[in-house]
Design an enzyme around this catalytic site. Structure first.
Site, mmCIF file in Angstrom:
data_model
loop_
_atom_site.group_PDB
_atom_site.id
_atom_site.type_symbol
_atom_site.label_atom_id
_atom_site.label_comp_id
_atom_site.label_asym_id
_atom_site.label_seq_id
_atom_site.Cartn_x
_atom_site.Cartn_y
_atom_site.Cartn_z
ATOM 1 N N GLU A 60 -0.142 2.029 -6.099
ATOM 2 C CA GLU A 60 -0.615 3.069 -5.191
ATOM 3 C C GLU A 60 -1.935 2.672 -4.528
ATOM 4 O O GLU A 60 -2.158 2.950 -3.346
ATOM 5 C CB GLU A 60 -0.777 4.392 -5.941
ATOM 6 N N PRO A 260 4.572 -11.054 -14.698
ATOM 7 C CA PRO A 260 4.830 -9.712 -15.245
ATOM 8 C C PRO A 260 3.948 -8.663 -14.585
ATOM 9 O O PRO A 260 2.844 -8.964 -14.102
ATOM 10 C CB PRO A 260 4.489 -9.865 -16.729
ATOM 11 N N ARG A 261 4.430 -7.448 -14.563
ATOM 12 C CA ARG A 261 3.654 -6.354 -13.976
ATOM 13 C C ARG A 261 2.339 -6.157 -14.717
ATOM 14 O O ARG A 261 1.317 -5.832 -14.116
ATOM 15 C CB ARG A 261 4.490 -5.059 -14.014
ATOM 16 N N GLY A 302 -3.224 -9.227 -8.811
ATOM 17 C CA GLY A 302 -3.853 -9.388 -7.514
ATOM 18 C C GLY A 302 -3.608 -10.714 -6.825
ATOM 19 O O GLY A 302 -4.311 -11.046 -5.865
ATOM 20 N N PRO A 328 9.084 -3.835 -1.967
ATOM 21 C CA PRO A 328 9.564 -5.042 -1.296
ATOM 22 C C PRO A 328 8.875 -5.313 0.039
ATOM 23 O O PRO A 328 9.165 -6.312 0.691
ATOM 24 C CB PRO A 328 11.045 -4.735 -1.067
ATOM 25 N N GLU A 330 5.663 -5.989 0.593
ATOM 26 C CA GLU A 330 4.692 -7.080 0.527
ATOM 27 C C GLU A 330 5.339 -8.443 0.762
ATOM 28 O O GLU A 330 4.842 -9.227 1.575
ATOM 29 C CB GLU A 330 3.935 -7.010 -0.794
#
Length: 420
Positions: A60, A260-261, A302, A328, A330
């Site tokens: 977000e 990974p997230r 980042g 999707p 980005e």
């Protein structure tokens, strides 16, 4: 749900939330550590009279960057502050150069203290942050609230219609403006709103399309075929690694870049890589990859934009497990069509537009994922054309930030005229 049930649930959750706030403070950087931050303890550096923007987490905050820039330009006389729920979101907010604090828990006594301290000019909530006490206290302090980039998934809409009741109607009725991501979302919020508030719901489009194309440093693994698995979640890495094993059976020099997230899961993922029999390397930067490395595990947030720009074959995680998918847009900025699993409810409208333009490909398991990766490498020209179609979807849907800004201008103008 009635208000009294909500209050009971809150008080039952109090011990767990208290412990969680201590854990979060312990994990925060020492320079930003404030004990019991979610209970209304705020940094003395936070200004009063600011525009307060709340974004839950990393995704977000990233999506809000165009809005942050636009708010600064449109109202330079008002300070801007951001609250988040997660540490990854906090890091992203700090990277934008905006003062940050953790969102207060939704207890009325906590919210009252925060509003008395901050005295915000405007509260902007991103997506679907509907907290009854938060909005009730905002109304009592005469702070206008706007919900922007608002969306409702199929499941959330069904649940709200069935169980929301008066509490939901009263909560929505306190919102001065709702800017939705799509016409479907506008219709859903209109159904849930009290009749007197339905005119406040506008379809402004999705601000995620307004993210600018960043300047990145190119990355390369030389002549090796490379694919990227971005923002993966628990249970998903097993399928991704299995797919890579199938890819290696046909292309032994292939490389998987696995991001990974949540980077703190790197140790557990390293164990999965070892168990799968693959040779892995974990790093926090785009270091040189030697020929023997089969999986590069990137434990850093980042940095995905650099890899979206450099790797043509991209799988977006959170979609082979019931997370709801990840953004999707980005990769599409760089002309990348994406591979995705079936779980894409969080970005339903975006994926539908990409599907309509044949600018993405859905897979259901490791076998289909490996086959898709191999087919992309075998027909790079076709996949590049699909990527250009994905980029055009982004270009054609820009402009939500300006529409939201115009709607917010009306809200602030109305407040100023009332104050005068």
């Amino acid at each position: 749900m009635g208000g009294w049930i909500y209050r009971i649930v809150l008080w039952l959750a109090l011990p767990w939330l208290f412990i969680d706030s201590l854990r979060r403070a312990g994990n925060a950087p020492s320079s930003d550590r404030i004990w019991l931050a979610q209970w209304g303890r705020l940094s003395p550096r936070l200004p009063t009279g600011a525009i307060w923007l709340h974004a839950v987490s990393l995704g977000e905050v990233r999506a809000a960057r165009p809005l942050v820039d636009a708010l600064r330009q449109r109202w330079p006389g008002y300070p801007l502050i951001i609250s988040t729920t997660t540490e990854t979101g906090a890091q992203a907010a700090r990277a934008l150069g905006v003062q940050h604090f953790y969102a207060p828990f939704d207890y009325a006594f906590v919210q009252r203290g925060v509003f008395r301290r901050l005295r915000p000019r405007l509260l902007i909530l991103l997506e679907t942050e509907l907290w009854p006490n938060w909005l009730h206290v905002a109304e009592k302090h005469e702070v206008p609230v706007a919900l922007v980039n608002a969306r409702l998934s199929d499941r959330s809409f069904t649940r709200y219609r069935r169980w929301g009741g008066r509490l939901l109607r009263d909560t929505l009725g306190r919102i001065r403006l709702i800017c939705t991501q799509s016409a479907v979302d506008r219709e859903r919020f209109t159904v849930l709103m009290p009749p007197t508030g339905r005119s406040r719901v506008q379809d402004c489009g999705n601000i995620k399309y307004d993210v600018p194309l960043p300047v990145v440093v190119p990355w390369s693994a030389g002549e090796r075929p490379v694919w990227l698995a971005a923002s993966t979640h628990p249970g998903e890495e097993v399928a991704v690694l299995a797919a890579h094993q199938l890819v290696l059976a046909q292309m032994p020099d292939a490389l998987l870049v696995l991001v990974p997230r949540h980077p703190q899961r790197a140790e557990a993922i390293e164990a999965l890589i070892a168990e799968s029999g693959l040779t892995g390397l974990c790093g926090t930067d785009a270091i040189q990859i030697t020929p023997g490395i089969q999986v590069f595990l990137l434990a850093q947030t980042g940095v995905l934009m650099r890899f979206f720009a450099s790797i043509p074959v991209v799988f977006m995680g959170g979609s082979l497990v019931p997370i709801g998918g990840h953004n999707p847009i980005e990769p599409a900025l760089f002309g990348r069509a994406v591979l995705t699993g079936p779980q894409t409810k969080n970005f339903r409208a975006i994926y539908q537009q990409l599907a309509d333009r044949h600018a993405m490909r859905a897979v259901t398991d490791a076998v289909e994922l490996s086959a898709a990766v191999l087919s992309m490498w075998q027909a790079p020209g076709e996949w590049a054309v699909a990527g250009e179609r994905a980029r055009m979807v982004v270009v054609e849907n820009r402009g939500a930030t300006l529409r939201i800004l115009a709607a917010l201008d009306d809200v602030l103008s109305a407040e100023s005229s009332v104050g005068n």
